[in-house]
Design an enzyme around this catalytic site. Structure first.
Site, PDB file in Angstrom:
ATOM      1  N   ARG A 232      22.342  47.025  -3.034  1.00 10.54           N
ATOM      2  CA  ARG A 232      22.492  48.133  -2.099  1.00 10.54           C
ATOM      3  C   ARG A 232      21.762  49.346  -2.663  1.00 10.54           C
ATOM      4  O   ARG A 232      21.821  49.631  -3.874  1.00 10.54           O
ATOM      5  CB  ARG A 232      23.970  48.497  -1.901  1.00 10.54           C
ATOM      6  CG  ARG A 232      24.753  47.517  -1.050  1.00 10.54           C
ATOM      7  CD  ARG A 232      24.335  47.571   0.425  1.00 10.54           C
ATOM      8  NE  ARG A 232      25.109  46.661   1.251  1.00 10.54           N
ATOM      9  CZ  ARG A 232      24.758  45.396   1.536  1.00 10.54           C
ATOM     10  NH1 ARG A 232      23.629  44.898   1.066  1.00 10.54           N
ATOM     11  NH2 ARG A 232      25.503  44.658   2.314  1.00 10.54           N
ATOM     12  N   GLU A 261      18.803  53.538   4.675  1.00  8.24           N
ATOM     13  CA  GLU A 261      17.995  52.617   5.500  1.00  8.24           C
ATOM     14  C   GLU A 261      18.165  52.941   6.979  1.00  8.24           C
ATOM     15  O   GLU A 261      19.267  53.270   7.397  1.00  8.24           O
ATOM     16  CB  GLU A 261      18.447  51.168   5.228  1.00  8.24           C
ATOM     17  CG  GLU A 261      18.158  50.752   3.810  1.00  8.24           C
ATOM     18  CD  GLU A 261      18.741  49.387   3.459  1.00  8.24           C
ATOM     19  OE1 GLU A 261      19.151  48.651   4.367  1.00  8.24           O
ATOM     20  OE2 GLU A 261      18.773  49.067   2.263  1.00  8.24           O
ATOM     21  N   HIS A 279      14.827  45.332   3.496  1.00  6.75           N
ATOM     22  CA  HIS A 279      16.135  44.647   3.408  1.00  6.75           C
ATOM     23  C   HIS A 279      16.019  43.206   3.926  1.00  6.75           C
ATOM     24  O   HIS A 279      16.629  42.855   4.951  1.00  6.75           O
ATOM     25  CB  HIS A 279      17.202  45.430   4.187  1.00  6.75           C
ATOM     26  CG  HIS A 279      18.612  45.090   3.774  1.00  6.75           C
ATOM     27  ND1 HIS A 279      19.619  46.029   3.723  1.00  6.75           N
ATOM     28  CD2 HIS A 279      19.176  43.927   3.406  1.00  6.75           C
ATOM     29  CE1 HIS A 279      20.750  45.439   3.350  1.00  6.75           C
ATOM     30  NE2 HIS A 279      20.491  44.159   3.153  1.00  6.75           N
TER      31      HIS A 279
END
Ligand code: 8YV
Length: 312
Positions: A232, A261, A279
Site C-alpha cells: 500500500r 491513487e 496498482h
C-alpha cells in the site's frame, strides 16, 4: 425477496453477471449522485461488495441497518472500517491466496525492471536512440544482492522464494519472528534497511505501518538501495521517497502503489530511476477471475448456509 447488494466498484464480467442474475445489485460507483442512490436502497442492503478503491467507512456501515456481510475483492482490507463492522456484527471476507503468486511476480518484475533498466531500454529502442547513440548505459546485477522483505506474510514468503531463485540473500522484518522460517529477522524496518540493498514492502497497511518507510529508513537503505512497494502506498512516506530519489540518497524505486491513487505526484513521474505501475499486482485475467469467484462464493455460502470461506 432477492438480497440487495451494494457494489463499491467493478469485478470481472462473469461474476458480475452472476450477481446481477441472482441478487438485486446497486452499482454505487456508477451512480451520478451516490448519496441519493444510497438513500433509496439503504434499508434493504444486506451485503456490500467492496474493492480497494471505494471506502467502506463507519458512516456507511452504520447507515445500513440490515447489513450482514462485506465481501471484499482483494486481500488488503484497509479500505474497510473493520472495527465498525465488528461492532455491528457484520461478517467481513477477503480474497487471500489466489493473488499471492501474481503479486509476488510483480515484486520481482519491478525489481528486475529497476536493476536491469527494462523500461529505459524499451524507450531507448523505440525512440531510435540505440541507432543514434549506440549501447545504453549498463544496469546492475541482481545476483548476490541482499533483499529485506518488510512483512513476511503469504506474499512476502512468495517473493522470498522467487528472490532466492535469482541468487538474492533474503532477510525480513515484521511484528514478530516467524516460526519455522530460516531467514535472518530484524525487529524493525530501519535495521532491515541497513542490512539490505533492496527493500521489498509487502506488509498490510494499518495505523501501525503508516509511513513505516520514512526518511531514516531510506537513509539506512543507502545510495545503492532500491525500494519496491507492492503493498500500500501509505506505508511509505511518499514525499520522503521523492526527496531521497531526487537527491541520490537511494538509487531507485519500483512502485505499484501510491499514497493517493490514482494521483501520482508529477515529481515522481519525472524521475528516470523509478518504474511505476498503476496498482497491477493482482491484475491478470486468471487471478482477477479467481478473486471475483471467491467474492461470489463467500456471498452465496453466507446467504445459503450462514458460513463463509475466507473470513477476515
Ligand atoms: C485490489 C489489492 O484489491 O488485494 C489487494 O489488496 O490491492 C488488489 O488486488 C484490486 O486492485 C481490486 O480492487
Amino acid at each position: 425477496m432477492r438480497q440487495k447488494i451494494l457494489m463499491m466498484g467493478p469485478i470481472p464480467a462473469a461474476q458480475m453477471q452472476f450477481l446481477e442474475e441472482n441478487y438485486a445489485v446497486t452499482r454505487l460507483w456508477q451512480e451520478a449522485d451516490p448519496e441519493k442512490a444510497l438513500g433509496g436502497v439503504k434499508d434493504d442492503v444486506t451485503a456490500i461488495v467492496s474493492t480497494a478503491f471505494g471506502k467502506v467507512s463507519a458512516k456507511l456501515i452504520n447507515a445500513l441497518p440490515n447489513l450482514e456481510i462485506i465481501s471484499h475483492f482483494g486481500v488488503g482490507y484497509d479500505s474497510i472500517d473493520i472495527a465498525a463492522a465488528r461492532q455491528r456484527g457484520v461478517v467481513v471476507t477477503n480474497t487471500p491466496d489466489v493473488l499471492t503468486d501474481d503479486t509476488a511476480d510483480m515484486g520481482m518484475a519491478l525489481t528486475l525492471a529497476v536493476f536491469r533498466r527494462i523500461v529505459e531500454g524499451d524507450i531507448y529502442v523505440r525512440s531510435g536512440q540505440w541507432a543514434k547513440k549506440g549501447a545504453m548505459p549498463l544496469g546492475r546485477a541482481l545476483r548476490g544482492r541482499r533483499m529485506g522483505i518488510v512483512g513476511l506474510g503469504r506474499i512476502g514468503q512468495a517473493v522470498a522464494k522467487r528472490a532466492q531463485a535469482f541468487g538474492i540473500d533474503v532477510a525480513y522484518s515484521g511484528r514478530q519472528k516467524k516460526d519455522g522460517v530460516d531467514l535472518p529477522f530484524y525487529p524493525d524496518a530501519r535495521a532491515l534497511a541497513e542490512a539490505s540493498q533492496i527493500l521489498m514492502v509487502c506488509c498490510a497497511y494499518s495505523t501501525e505501518t503508516h509511513h513505516l518507510v520514512d526518511m531514516p529508513v531510506l537513509k539506512a537503505l543507502g545510495r545503492e538501495g532500491v525500494v519496491v512497494n507492492i503493498a500500500r502506498g501509505k506505508i511509505i512516506d511518499e514525499q520522503a521517497l521523492i526527496d531521497a530519489l531526487q537527491s541520490g540518497l537511494i538509487a531507485g524505486a519500483g512502485l505499484d502503489v501510491f499514497e493517493n491513487e490514482p494521483d501520482v505526484p508529477s515529481s515522481l513521474c519525472r524521475l528516470d530511476n523509478v518504474v511505476l505501475q498503476p496498482h497491477q499486482g493482482s491484475a491478470t485475467h486468471e487471478t482477477r477471475a479467481a478473486m471475483a469467484q471467491l467474492v461470489v462464493d463467500n456471498l452465496r455460502m453466507y446467504f445459503e448456509k450462514a458460513e463463509v470461506l475466507t473470513p477476515v
